[in-house]
Write a protein that holds these residues in place. Structure first.
Motif, mmCIF file in Angstrom:
data_model
loop_
_atom_site.group_PDB
_atom_site.id
_atom_site.type_symbol
_atom_site.label_atom_id
_atom_site.label_comp_id
_atom_site.label_asym_id
_atom_site.label_seq_id
_atom_site.Cartn_x
_atom_site.Cartn_y
_atom_site.Cartn_z
ATOM 1 N N ALA A 1 45.681 56.352 54.907
ATOM 2 C CA ALA A 1 46.057 56.780 56.397
ATOM 3 C C ALA A 1 46.497 55.519 57.065
ATOM 4 C CB ALA A 1 44.829 57.169 57.153
ATOM 5 N N GLY A 2 47.278 54.809 56.379
ATOM 6 C CA GLY A 2 47.683 53.535 57.126
ATOM 7 C C GLY A 2 46.813 52.306 56.986
ATOM 8 N N GLU A 3 45.521 52.488 56.706
ATOM 9 C CA GLU A 3 44.553 51.517 56.464
ATOM 10 C C GLU A 3 44.363 50.911 54.853
ATOM 11 O OE1 GLU A 3 41.321 51.388 59.627
ATOM 12 O OE2 GLU A 3 41.653 53.413 59.177
ATOM 13 N N ARG A 4 44.157 49.592 55.038
ATOM 14 C CA ARG A 4 43.794 48.988 53.828
ATOM 15 C C ARG A 4 42.338 48.807 53.603
ATOM 16 N NH1 ARG A 4 48.798 44.657 52.533
ATOM 17 N NH2 ARG A 4 50.597 46.410 52.953
ATOM 18 N N PHE A 5 42.045 49.017 52.106
ATOM 19 C CA PHE A 5 40.507 48.718 51.989
ATOM 20 C C PHE A 5 40.230 48.219 50.692
ATOM 21 C CE2 PHE A 5 41.187 52.650 54.177
ATOM 22 C CZ PHE A 5 40.037 52.532 55.427
ATOM 23 N N ASP A 6 39.209 47.269 50.610
ATOM 24 C CA ASP A 6 38.994 46.591 49.373
ATOM 25 C C ASP A 6 37.790 46.799 48.879
ATOM 26 O OD1 ASP A 6 41.294 44.910 49.182
ATOM 27 O OD2 ASP A 6 40.549 43.338 50.478
ATOM 28 N N GLY A 7 37.381 46.780 47.575
ATOM 29 C CA GLY A 7 36.091 47.000 47.026
ATOM 30 C C GLY A 7 35.918 46.541 45.731
ATOM 31 N N LYS A 8 34.729 46.460 45.415
ATOM 32 C CA LYS A 8 34.168 46.093 44.192
ATOM 33 C C LYS A 8 33.240 46.917 43.444
ATOM 34 C CE LYS A 8 30.353 43.263 46.151
ATOM 35 N NZ LYS A 8 29.842 41.792 46.543
ATOM 36 N N GLY A 9 33.127 46.938 42.177
ATOM 37 C CA GLY A 9 32.251 47.680 41.339
ATOM 38 C C GLY A 9 31.516 47.159 40.338
ATOM 39 N N ALA B 1 45.531 50.316 37.903
ATOM 40 C CA ALA B 1 44.607 49.854 37.097
ATOM 41 C C ALA B 1 43.818 48.804 37.649
ATOM 42 C CB ALA B 1 44.720 49.832 35.699
ATOM 43 N N SER B 2 42.601 48.705 38.321
ATOM 44 C CA SER B 2 42.125 47.482 38.800
ATOM 45 C C SER B 2 41.780 46.149 37.883
ATOM 46 C CB SER B 2 41.002 47.852 39.661
ATOM 47 O OG SER B 2 41.310 48.869 40.695
ATOM 48 N N PRO B 3 41.890 45.192 38.302
ATOM 49 C CA PRO B 3 41.359 43.914 37.569
ATOM 50 C C PRO B 3 40.098 44.074 37.205
ATOM 51 C CG PRO B 3 42.564 43.126 39.388
ATOM 52 C CD PRO B 3 42.367 44.506 39.495
ATOM 53 N N PHE B 4 39.634 43.543 35.916
ATOM 54 C CA PHE B 4 38.434 43.921 35.674
ATOM 55 C C PHE B 4 37.708 42.600 34.562
ATOM 56 C CE2 PHE B 4 40.416 45.978 32.405
ATOM 57 C CZ PHE B 4 39.753 45.434 31.025
ATOM 58 N N LYS C 1 37.537 44.658 40.539
ATOM 59 C CA LYS C 1 37.804 44.483 41.821
ATOM 60 C C LYS C 1 38.990 45.793 42.171
ATOM 61 C CE LYS C 1 37.690 39.498 42.231
ATOM 62 N NZ LYS C 1 38.299 38.024 42.522
ATOM 63 N N ASP C 2 38.569 46.136 43.398
ATOM 64 C CA ASP C 2 39.422 47.576 43.593
ATOM 65 C C ASP C 2 39.964 47.343 45.050
ATOM 66 O OD1 ASP C 2 40.589 50.099 43.424
ATOM 67 O OD2 ASP C 2 38.899 51.082 43.628
ATOM 68 N N GLN D 1 44.214 41.804 34.255
ATOM 69 C CA GLN D 1 44.387 41.598 35.582
ATOM 70 C C GLN D 1 44.903 43.312 35.907
ATOM 71 O OE1 GLN D 1 47.868 39.120 35.977
ATOM 72 N NE2 GLN D 1 49.185 40.451 35.570
ATOM 73 N N GLY D 2 44.765 44.118 35.028
ATOM 74 C CA GLY D 2 45.259 45.550 35.138
ATOM 75 C C GLY D 2 46.720 45.757 35.314
ATOM 76 N N TYR D 3 47.101 46.801 35.703
ATOM 77 C CA TYR D 3 48.745 47.018 35.968
ATOM 78 C C TYR D 3 48.808 48.077 37.234
ATOM 79 C CZ TYR D 3 47.290 51.418 33.654
ATOM 80 O OH TYR D 3 46.889 52.629 33.026
ATOM 81 N N ASP D 4 50.142 48.119 37.747
ATOM 82 C CA ASP D 4 50.400 48.934 38.843
ATOM 83 C C ASP D 4 51.734 49.627 38.720
ATOM 84 O OD1 ASP D 4 50.347 49.798 41.413
ATOM 85 O OD2 ASP D 4 50.855 48.180 42.383
ATOM 86 N N TYR D 5 51.701 50.975 38.846
ATOM 87 C CA TYR D 5 52.803 51.847 38.635
ATOM 88 C C TYR D 5 53.448 52.320 40.069
ATOM 89 C CZ TYR D 5 51.786 53.101 33.570
ATOM 90 O OH TYR D 5 51.482 52.987 32.507
ATOM 91 N N THR D 6 52.746 51.923 41.156
ATOM 92 C CA THR D 6 53.188 51.966 42.443
ATOM 93 C C THR D 6 53.161 50.705 43.312
ATOM 94 O OG1 THR D 6 50.935 52.655 43.251
ATOM 95 C CG2 THR D 6 52.452 54.582 42.586
ATOM 96 N N PRO D 7 54.115 49.712 42.998
ATOM 97 C CA PRO D 7 53.894 48.446 43.635
ATOM 98 C C PRO D 7 54.125 48.432 45.155
ATOM 99 C CG PRO D 7 55.928 48.642 42.299
ATOM 100 C CD PRO D 7 55.110 49.897 41.930
#
Length: 692
Positions: free
Chosen positions: A254-262, A214-217, A248-249, A201-207
């Motif tokens: 700039a204040g906007e949120r984005f999702d992605g996949k690789g 690190a994204s889930p994979f 999954k990314d 599930q990855g990890y997050d240093y900046t909650p």
């Protein structure tokens, strides 16, 4: 009576000491006799006959330490540094990840992002061993082997009618790994199959920000092989491998949120026919085909509008004819001819790009009385773009009972890749543009037509065509046994890299950002010493320690400093002064000092390991604008990692537990790709039937 008693006790002590020494010596000799490598000459050679510095990591040490991916094993080896840039890459003898060739069973793996081959793609829980060969190997393997070769060996022992093994492992952050492997041998037919699943599930240093460090994979690897021996003189075998990764990314800008996949897919197919007409001749016709494919999509989280979609596809095909002949009196001659063809298509390339190469290589090996071993080799490449390249190599080794000496010198080369030639990419968020040297003229014309160029720094017609990178390397070292149960290995190295490819700004855009392309630098030198010590104080303990001192620099920078041409600005007073030679720290991202210590304990049903990895401070980037490493603020502090594991064996089953990064070391700013403390537990089984 007292004298007799003392004499008897002394005799027992001497016998016990001699017996233990003989046991230890027997263990060491047995260990050495089993060490066979193939990377140095493409065929099996005993390690004590090889003149190049080479080290192996066998399946038992992989299992004891609990390594899962290739980077887990390599980061604990002397002189190897992980670099976290577009994936987890490998630095060897101070040379970047671009210059180390990664192979499976002697065949190259493709798919590099910005020159980095991501080591996390490779599962190593079902392999036989890893071979690490230092120094240029272009005389055998061609381009990309300037620093050395990492060869993963998957060949199986065919002495067992059948074998079934598996593993289930679970750790912190829902990190799971499942492995299943089966091998069979029936008469003339041998098969091997394995499947691996790996996810986290990855990890997050900046909650406090959207998205994770690190994204889930999830990914899986399927591997299969078959070998058939129709007669003692003939053998046919084939292998196939499939790797797929899904990510999954998410991020915020700039204040906007984005999702992605690789998505990443890596596919390899290999087939070979071998013929041994006599005991002194061997012929092999092999064919290798591999593809690499990535795709990524990003969209605005709230609206669902797609903002970016990219892909990259690479195809590589290589047929080759190889032969070896025993000429008698210690002389062996081997060589091969072949061709490789590459095709690349990508979002950031114009059309489909192609390269092809014809090559031939020859090697002569000579041994005398198990004391002297010498090899001479050369390879000739005829590249579709860069013409003829000649890569020679020579090495010699001398063995005595308790010590040996070796020396090798070789020429390496690396052809520019598709990215450096044909890339046409603009980062819309940051505003900069990167153009391959073959795309500069057309790309600049488009930017000028669009009115985006404020200043031309280098006219497009003056951007020179790239030349292949070349190197000369010298490795001198040897082994010494001060005790029967102790081995010391030392290697001194010097690499002189010519025409190193680097980025250069060719224009400034209206937004203040730059248009970049590539150029050849005159010369880069990396030199140093690698030291390894292994000690077995008892049949149950094995201790080892390693250290590397590295000096990596540009001679031209030192010359400019001596001439007083490079300045630095004081961050407090803003006053400028000339840089002193002792302030120059060499190339970025190189640690002058690095070390490791490993302890392995094996006794009856129990095993345990402890591994310490130290990396000294290194430069992260230029902070004062003079483009060199010369200020204390430009360094990342050194750090120490500790990994431990313990296992209990119960007939066919093994329970194992471990902790990676025991001290939970973190550097969120400069090393975000280094995971926090990871606890894990695994269950393994192994069933087999021995031949009668």
């Amino acid at each position: 009576m007292k004298e007799r008693l003392l004499l008897w006790i002394s005799g027992v002590a001497v016998v016990a000491h001699v017996t233990q020494a003989q046991q230890l010596d027997s263990l060491m000799q047995e260990y050495e006799l089993q060490e066979v490598v193939v990377s140095a000459s493409r065929l099996q050679r005993e390690l004590h006959t090889v003149s190049v510095p080479i080290h192996t990591i066998d399946a038992e040490d992989i299992r004891r330490a609990g390594y899962l991916r290739l980077q887990d094993a390599l980061q604990e080896q002397t002189g190897l540094q992980l670099v976290y840039d577009h994936g987890t890459g490998l630095q060897m003898q101070g040379l970047d990840a671009d210059y180390t060739l990664i192979m499976i069973d002697g065949e190259p793996l493709i798919g590099r992002t910005a020159g980095t081959f991501d080591l996390s793609r490779l599962n190593i829980t079902d392999i036989k061993r890893i071979e690490i060969m230092r120094g240029p190997s272009s005389a055998i393997y061609g381009s990309e082997a300037l620093a050395g070769v990492i060869n993963i060996i998957t060949e199986e022992d065919e002495e067992q009618p059948w074998r079934l093994s598996g593993m289930a492992r679970y750790g912190s952050r829902n990190t799971s790994n499942f492995q299943l492997k089966a091998t069979t041998t029936s008469g003339k037919l041998h098969t091997s199959w394995s499947a691996n699943y790996y996810g986290s599930q990855g990890y997050d240093y900046t909650p406090d920000t959207y998205g994770q460090t690190a994204s889930p994979f999830v990914n899986y690897t399927l591997r299969g092989g078959v070998a058939y021996d129709p007669s003692p003189a003939w053998r046919v075998h084939a292998r196939a491998r499939l790797y797929e990764d899904f990510v999954k990314d998410a991020y915020e800008s700039a204040g906007e949120r984005f999702d992605g996949k690789g998505y990443v897919a890596d596919k390899n197919v290999y087939a070979a026919i071998e013929w041994m007409p006599t005991g002194r001749a061997f012929w092999q016709l092999r064919n290798y085909f591999t593809t690499y494919h990535t795709a990524a999509s990003y969209w605005q989280k709230d609206s669902g509008e797609e903002i970016d979609h990219s892909f990259f596809r690479q195809l590589y095909w290589r047929p080759e004819l190889f032969t070896e002949h025993d000429l008698g009196q210690g002389h062996t001659l081997s060589g091969g001819v072949g061709t490789n063809r590459e095709l690349v298509s990508a979002t950031r390339y114009e059309g489909t790009r192609r390269m092809h190469n014809l090559y031939a290589y020859v090697q002569h090996e000579w041994s005398r009385a198990e004391r002297w071993h010498m090899h001479t080799g050369a390879r000739f490449d005829q590249h579709s773009i860069y013409g003829a390249q000649l890569s020679p190599k020579w090495g010699i080794r001398y063995n005595q009972d308790r010590w040996s000496l070796r020396m090798s010198v070789g020429r390496g080369y690396k052809a520019p890749d598709f990215r450096q030639l044909y890339l046409n990419f603009t980062n819309n968020a940051a505003g900069y543009t990167v153009l391959g040297t073959e795309e500069v003229r057309q790309g600049m014309e488009q930017l000028l037509t669009q009115g985006l160029i404020a200043e031309i720094l280098i006219p497009p017609a003056e951007v020179a065509s790239l030349k292949p990178e070349r190197s000369w390397a010298l490795n001198i070292g040897g082994e010494w046994r001060p005790l029967q149960n102790m081995k010391v290995d030392v290697n001194l190295f010097r690499n002189i890299l010519q025409d190193m490819i680097d980025t250069q700004p060719v224009a400034r855009k209206n937004n203040g950002q730059f248009v970049y392309s590539y150029r050849n630098l005159h010369e880069v030198i990396t030199q140093g010493v690698e030291l390894n010590v292994e000690y077995k104080p008892s049949p149950y303990w094995r201790l080892s320690a390693g250290y590397q001192y590295l000096d990596a620099f540009e001679p031209s920078v030192k010359e400019r400093i001596r001439a007083g041409e490079i300045y630095k600005r004081d961050a407090q007073t803003l006053a400028s002064r000339r840089v002193k030679l002792e302030e120059y720290g060499g190339l970025f991202n190189r640690s002058r000092h690095s070390a490791n210590f490993k302890a392995f304990y094996t006794h009856s049903k129990w095993e345990a390991t402890m591994r310490l990895i130290y990396r000294g401070r290194y430069g992260w980037g230029d902070a004062n604008g003079n483009l060199i490493l010369d200020d204390a603020s430009e360094y990342v502090d050194g750090y120490l990692l500790c990994n431990v594991s313990a296992a209990c064996h119960l007939r066919h089953y093994t329970l194992q537990a471990g902790v990676d990064n025991l001290t939970d070391f973190r550097n969120e700013t400069f090393i975000p790709a280094l995971p926090p403390r990871t606890l894990w537990l695994s269950f393994q089984f192994n069933f087999s039937t021995n031949k009668k």
